[in-house]
Design a protein around this motif. Sequence first.
Motif, mmCIF file in Angstrom:
data_model
loop_
_atom_site.group_PDB
_atom_site.id
_atom_site.type_symbol
_atom_site.label_atom_id
_atom_site.label_comp_id
_atom_site.label_asym_id
_atom_site.label_seq_id
_atom_site.Cartn_x
_atom_site.Cartn_y
_atom_site.Cartn_z
ATOM 1 N N GLU A 1 52.501 99.169 24.939
ATOM 2 C CA GLU A 1 51.532 99.512 25.976
ATOM 3 C C GLU A 1 52.037 99.108 27.363
ATOM 4 O OE1 GLU A 1 46.794 98.942 27.037
ATOM 5 O OE2 GLU A 1 47.606 97.983 25.251
ATOM 6 N N VAL A 2 52.581 97.897 27.466
ATOM 7 C CA VAL A 2 53.111 97.440 28.751
ATOM 8 C C VAL A 2 54.274 98.319 29.193
ATOM 9 C CG1 VAL A 2 54.357 95.539 29.882
ATOM 10 C CG2 VAL A 2 52.309 95.069 28.525
ATOM 11 N N ASN A 3 55.159 98.656 28.268
ATOM 12 C CA ASN A 3 56.298 99.514 28.617
ATOM 13 C C ASN A 3 55.849 100.892 29.077
ATOM 14 O OD1 ASN A 3 58.111 97.491 28.033
ATOM 15 N ND2 ASN A 3 58.581 98.238 25.991
ATOM 16 N N ASN A 4 54.845 101.455 28.394
ATOM 17 C CA ASN A 4 54.352 102.781 28.782
ATOM 18 C C ASN A 4 53.735 102.772 30.174
ATOM 19 O OD1 ASN A 4 55.129 104.011 26.409
ATOM 20 N ND2 ASN A 4 53.161 103.714 25.408
ATOM 21 N N LEU A 5 53.039 101.718 30.507
ATOM 22 C CA LEU A 5 52.354 101.654 31.798
ATOM 23 C C LEU A 5 53.263 101.228 32.945
ATOM 24 C CD1 LEU A 5 49.082 99.897 30.582
ATOM 25 C CD2 LEU A 5 49.292 102.262 31.368
ATOM 26 N N SER A 6 54.253 100.427 32.664
ATOM 27 C CA SER A 6 55.007 99.808 33.747
ATOM 28 C C SER A 6 56.028 100.719 34.418
ATOM 29 C CB SER A 6 55.681 98.531 33.261
ATOM 30 O OG SER A 6 56.598 98.808 32.237
ATOM 31 N N GLY A 7 56.455 101.773 33.769
ATOM 32 C CA GLY A 7 57.468 102.651 34.368
ATOM 33 C C GLY A 7 57.041 103.220 35.702
ATOM 34 N N ILE B 1 54.496 102.337 37.537
ATOM 35 C CA ILE B 1 54.126 101.249 38.459
ATOM 36 C C ILE B 1 55.372 100.689 39.128
ATOM 37 C CG2 ILE B 1 53.143 98.935 38.616
ATOM 38 C CD1 ILE B 1 51.308 99.747 36.241
ATOM 39 N N ASN B 2 56.418 100.459 38.353
ATOM 40 C CA ASN B 2 57.660 99.926 38.922
ATOM 41 C C ASN B 2 58.259 100.877 39.946
ATOM 42 O OD1 ASN B 2 57.541 97.567 37.431
ATOM 43 N ND2 ASN B 2 58.822 98.355 35.787
ATOM 44 N N THR B 3 58.207 102.172 39.658
ATOM 45 C CA THR B 3 58.734 103.161 40.596
ATOM 46 C C THR B 3 57.923 103.156 41.888
ATOM 47 O OG1 THR B 3 59.500 104.553 38.782
ATOM 48 C CG2 THR B 3 59.245 105.615 40.930
ATOM 49 N N TYR B 4 56.600 103.176 41.754
ATOM 50 C CA TYR B 4 55.718 103.157 42.925
ATOM 51 C C TYR B 4 55.955 101.898 43.750
ATOM 52 C CZ TYR B 4 51.389 103.072 45.652
ATOM 53 O OH TYR B 4 50.473 103.003 46.669
ATOM 54 N N TYR B 5 56.066 100.763 43.083
ATOM 55 C CA TYR B 5 56.319 99.492 43.753
ATOM 56 C C TYR B 5 57.643 99.546 44.522
ATOM 57 C CZ TYR B 5 57.458 94.546 44.300
ATOM 58 O OH TYR B 5 57.825 93.329 44.810
ATOM 59 N N PHE C 1 47.689 99.955 48.600
ATOM 60 C CA PHE C 1 48.895 99.854 47.777
ATOM 61 C C PHE C 1 48.596 99.089 46.483
ATOM 62 C CE2 PHE C 1 52.641 96.954 47.031
ATOM 63 C CZ PHE C 1 53.470 97.888 46.450
ATOM 64 N N ILE C 2 47.955 97.952 46.604
ATOM 65 C CA ILE C 2 47.613 97.142 45.428
ATOM 66 C C ILE C 2 46.628 97.891 44.535
ATOM 67 C CG2 ILE C 2 46.512 94.998 44.640
ATOM 68 C CD1 ILE C 2 49.310 94.614 45.860
ATOM 69 N N GLN C 3 45.616 98.502 45.122
ATOM 70 C CA GLN C 3 44.618 99.238 44.338
ATOM 71 C C GLN C 3 45.256 100.406 43.593
ATOM 72 O OE1 GLN C 3 41.375 98.269 43.810
ATOM 73 N NE2 GLN C 3 41.619 99.800 42.204
ATOM 74 N N ASN C 4 46.200 101.082 44.223
ATOM 75 C CA ASN C 4 46.895 102.192 43.557
ATOM 76 C C ASN C 4 47.640 101.693 42.318
ATOM 77 O OD1 ASN C 4 45.980 104.090 45.363
ATOM 78 N ND2 ASN C 4 47.835 104.051 46.614
ATOM 79 N N MET C 5 48.287 100.539 42.422
ATOM 80 C CA MET C 5 48.989 99.996 41.251
ATOM 81 C C MET C 5 47.992 99.600 40.166
ATOM 82 S SD MET C 5 52.351 97.923 42.549
ATOM 83 C CE MET C 5 51.450 96.663 43.418
ATOM 84 N N MET C 6 46.872 99.028 40.568
ATOM 85 C CA MET C 6 45.837 98.677 39.585
ATOM 86 C C MET C 6 45.342 99.930 38.874
ATOM 87 S SD MET C 6 45.688 95.433 39.656
ATOM 88 C CE MET C 6 44.216 94.547 39.300
ATOM 89 N N ASP C 7 45.119 100.992 39.634
ATOM 90 C CA ASP C 7 44.648 102.260 39.056
ATOM 91 C C ASP C 7 45.699 102.898 38.155
ATOM 92 O OD1 ASP C 7 42.307 101.876 40.476
ATOM 93 O OD2 ASP C 7 42.838 103.298 42.073
ATOM 94 N N ALA D 1 46.014 96.888 35.980
ATOM 95 C CA ALA D 1 44.851 96.161 35.465
ATOM 96 C C ALA D 1 44.911 96.072 33.939
ATOM 97 C CB ALA D 1 43.560 96.833 35.921
ATOM 98 N N GLN D 2 45.353 97.156 33.288
ATOM 99 C CA GLN D 2 45.485 97.145 31.832
ATOM 100 C C GLN D 2 46.589 96.180 31.391
ATOM 101 O OE1 GLN D 2 45.581 101.599 32.088
ATOM 102 N NE2 GLN D 2 44.932 101.370 29.940
#
Length: 114
Positions: A56-62, A64-68, A88-94, A98-99
């Motif tokens: 789950e973390v791997n699926n979500l983090s890709g 997010i890492n690019t956006y960051y 910027f922070i809210q976009n990453m949470m969305d 957050a998950q």
Amino acid sequence: ANTMSDGGLIDNSRNYAVAEGEALMEMKRVWDISSYYDGEYDWRNGIQLNDAQTGEVNNLSGDINTYYAENYSQFLVGDKPLSEWDTFIQNMMDMGLAQIYEVYDEAYQTYLSA
């Protein structure tokens, strides 16, 4: 002694093959607690994710890492105003941050209950 090698692969008694070496070996024997210490006060291993959590973390983090990576440095160099930081922070949470926090909190609670 070869300080660059794994301590478990060295015969330490050879390191003290001098006249005073026996005293050093005796000090080592005195400080060796392996015969009576049961590990009661050792720190536990850190938080570990199970396979489902890792997936789950791997699926979500890709994404997010690019956006960051694309945005964070723009704040540092001044290309983006700090007034956009909260967005910027809210976009990453969305996007799933957050998950990810929830997954790590679940793993942390499992760690505490062990």
